[in-house]
Design an enzyme around this catalytic site. Structure first.
Site, PDB file in Angstrom:
ATOM      1  N   ALA A 116      43.346  43.051  45.167  1.00  0.00           N
ATOM      2  CA  ALA A 116      42.572  42.749  44.462  1.00  0.00           C
ATOM      3  C   ALA A 116      41.184  43.363  44.968  1.00  0.00           C
ATOM      4  O   ALA A 116      40.769  44.284  46.432  1.00  0.00           O
ATOM      5  CB  ALA A 116      41.722  41.045  45.609  1.00  0.00           C
TER       6      ALA A 116
ATOM      7  N   SER B  40      37.098  41.379  54.616  1.00  0.00           N
ATOM      8  CA  SER B  40      37.546  41.872  53.279  1.00  0.00           C
ATOM      9  C   SER B  40      37.851  40.119  52.689  1.00  0.00           C
ATOM     10  O   SER B  40      37.863  40.070  52.040  1.00  0.00           O
ATOM     11  CB  SER B  40      39.022  42.138  53.196  1.00  0.00           C
ATOM     12  OG  SER B  40      39.569  41.531  53.818  1.00  0.00           O
TER      13      SER B  40
ATOM     14  N   GLU C 185      75.254  28.771  29.106  1.00  0.00           N
ATOM     15  CA  GLU C 185      76.387  28.650  28.349  1.00  0.00           C
ATOM     16  C   GLU C 185      76.766  26.866  28.794  1.00  0.00           C
ATOM     17  O   GLU C 185      76.471  26.144  27.776  1.00  0.00           O
ATOM     18  CB  GLU C 185      77.348  29.481  27.899  1.00  0.00           C
ATOM     19  CG  GLU C 185      76.172  30.645  27.398  1.00  0.00           C
ATOM     20  CD  GLU C 185      76.181  31.743  28.287  1.00  0.00           C
ATOM     21  OE1 GLU C 185      76.649  32.758  28.965  1.00  0.00           O
ATOM     22  OE2 GLU C 185      75.994  31.135  30.382  1.00  0.00           O
TER      23      GLU C 185
ATOM     24  N   ASP D 256      44.241  41.714  58.146  1.00  0.00           N
ATOM     25  CA  ASP D 256      44.364  40.381  58.252  1.00  0.00           C
ATOM     26  C   ASP D 256      44.685  39.290  58.479  1.00  0.00           C
ATOM     27  O   ASP D 256      43.602  38.175  58.387  1.00  0.00           O
ATOM     28  CB  ASP D 256      44.116  40.417  56.712  1.00  0.00           C
ATOM     29  CG  ASP D 256      43.962  41.858  55.421  1.00  0.00           C
ATOM     30  OD1 ASP D 256      42.586  42.598  56.296  1.00  0.00           O
ATOM     31  OD2 ASP D 256      44.131  41.734  54.559  1.00  0.00           O
TER      32      ASP D 256
ATOM     33  N   TRP E  72      36.354  36.550  51.057  1.00  0.00           N
ATOM     34  CA  TRP E  72      37.104  36.998  49.941  1.00  0.00           C
ATOM     35  C   TRP E  72      36.310  38.003  49.201  1.00  0.00           C
ATOM     36  O   TRP E  72      35.574  38.083  48.745  1.00  0.00           O
ATOM     37  CB  TRP E  72      37.479  35.537  49.117  1.00  0.00           C
ATOM     38  CG  TRP E  72      38.452  34.750  50.366  1.00  0.00           C
ATOM     39  CD1 TRP E  72      37.812  33.674  51.220  1.00  0.00           C
ATOM     40  CD2 TRP E  72      39.881  34.655  50.839  1.00  0.00           C
ATOM     41  NE1 TRP E  72      38.474  33.007  51.924  1.00  0.00           N
ATOM     42  CE2 TRP E  72      40.080  34.017  52.103  1.00  0.00           C
ATOM     43  CE3 TRP E  72      40.491  36.073  50.960  1.00  0.00           C
ATOM     44  CZ2 TRP E  72      41.303  33.802  52.730  1.00  0.00           C
ATOM     45  CZ3 TRP E  72      41.598  35.725  50.866  1.00  0.00           C
ATOM     46  CH2 TRP E  72      42.104  34.612  52.148  1.00  0.00           C
TER      47      TRP E  72
END
Length: 377
Positions: free
Chosen positions: A164, A178, A62, A210, A180
């Protein structure tokens, strides 16, 4: 015709259009741990000023809009997505600025849901003779502040769950590979989601398997705080999350009885270690850990793995929003377990589901997302 005294105000197409300007502005900025708010000053059929709350501690929407409008604010209509504040925080009350600018009318998207603040912004303005109408495009205004609403009412971050997976629901091949599963476009979309979150969270299994960075690299925006749920402090000092902890803030949430020697090694390298209660199974209780994050000002948390953590959040109906990236590949029944590890529902009718799902092709992958709905308990 709207009426300040009517139980339910109705709004004209023009009024809804001007509120749309405020809603669009409200989506901008990174105001966490404050809510997203947008405002627009309209006079003689023209927008004379517009603003949003950009960052915590800076001027509210505002005030920004009033400053831009200048002398045009007198006699104008202020459209604001959230009830103007009437309390002293890091900035003065917005109601005072509205009255000082001699705004004639205020149209509010939704009331302030914060139970810890007395509120009263609408009442103060009305008592001063300003016409105030509430509820213009209310559903959209409430969606704009949904994460913050959960944060201030439940003491838990708004949780976005990212998955994923392959067409047959696997997250890695039979050898554990994994990278990709999904393509570069999907990964860039994930980085954009990271940039919109206060924190990105993984379980220790994902961190060990990972060795991720969890930073924003393929999209504009800053990297969020990185968090690992690690019951026994197994995260090694050689992990990339630890090695870069002085560059990107990194927290590890462990159980109360995790060894102090491992904590010291992490702290020496810039990691902050927080402790939370364990579940009956001896693992970090996800809800308790999320409450710890909320106590430290985390409003939005994006969960990126692993399967057990995702399953716990779904089983406890804690995840608020799901983003699933589905790759057009098949990894076979001997691939790693599915993206979610949990007992699951007894019937399809008892399954959590995405309400009004949005589908989009993202490179060669499919991206489906939306708010999660859980069956009654």
């Amino acid at each position: 015709m709207t009426s300040a005294k009517s139980a339910v105000a109705t709004f004209s197409p023009d009024e809804e259009r001007w509120m749309g300007v405020a809603l669009e502005r409200g989506a901008k900025g990174t105001p966490s741990p404050n809510p997203h708010v947008g405002a627009a000053i309209v006079k003689d059929g023209e927008v004379r000023g517009a603003g949003h709350h950009d960052r915590a501690g800076q001027d509210h929407a505002e005030v920004v809009a009033l400053r831009e409008a200048g002398g045009h604010a007198a006699g104008s209509t202020l459209y604001v997505t959230l009830e103007p504040c009437n309390h002293q925080g890091r900035t003065p009350p917005c109601t005072d600025a509205i009255l000082a600018a001699r705004v004639a009318r205020v149209i509010v998207g939704c009331r302030d849901p914060n139970p810890h603040v007395a509120g009263g912004g609408v009442e103060k303005l009305r008592a001063a003779g300003v016409r105030v109408d509430v509820g213009c495009r209310e559903a959209e205004a409430r969606r704009l502040i949904a994460p913050w609403t959960k944060f201030v009412t439940d003491g838990v971050p708004y949780v976005t769950l990212k998955l994923a997976l392959s067409l047959d629901g696997r997250i890695a091949s039979r050898t554990g590979a994994s990278k990709w599963v999904t393509g570069p476009e999907a990964r860039a979309r994930v980085h954009l989601l990271r940039a919109q979150s206060d924190a990105v969270v993984v379980g220790i299994g994902t961190a060990l398997a990972d060795d991720p960075r969890l930073t924003v690299r393929d999209a504009p925006g800053q990297s969020p705080l990185r968090v690992v749920f690690d019951t026994k402090l197994r995260l090694p000092p050689t992990a990339r999350l630890v090695q870069t902890a002085r560059e990107v803030p990194t927290w590890v949430v462990c159980s109360a009885d995790a060894p102090s020697s491992e904590e010291e090694q992490l702290v020496e390298r810039g990691v902050e270690v927080l402790r939370a209660p364990a579940s009956a199974e001896g693992r970090i209780d996800p809800l308790a850990a999320l409450r710890v994050l909320a106590s430290r000002g985390i409003v939005t948390a994006m969960i990126e793995g692993g399967a057990e953590l995702a399953g716990s959040l779904l089983a406890g109906a804690v995840a608020d929003e799901l983003h699933a990236f589905i790759a057009p590949i098949l990894l076979g029944p001997r691939g790693r377990p599915g993206a979610v590890d949990w007992a699951g529902p007894a019937t399809p009718g008892e399954a959590p589901c995405i309400e009004n799902p949005q589908w989009e092709v993202c490179g060669v992958d499919a991206h489906v997302w939306g708010t999660l709905r859980y069956p009654p308990r």
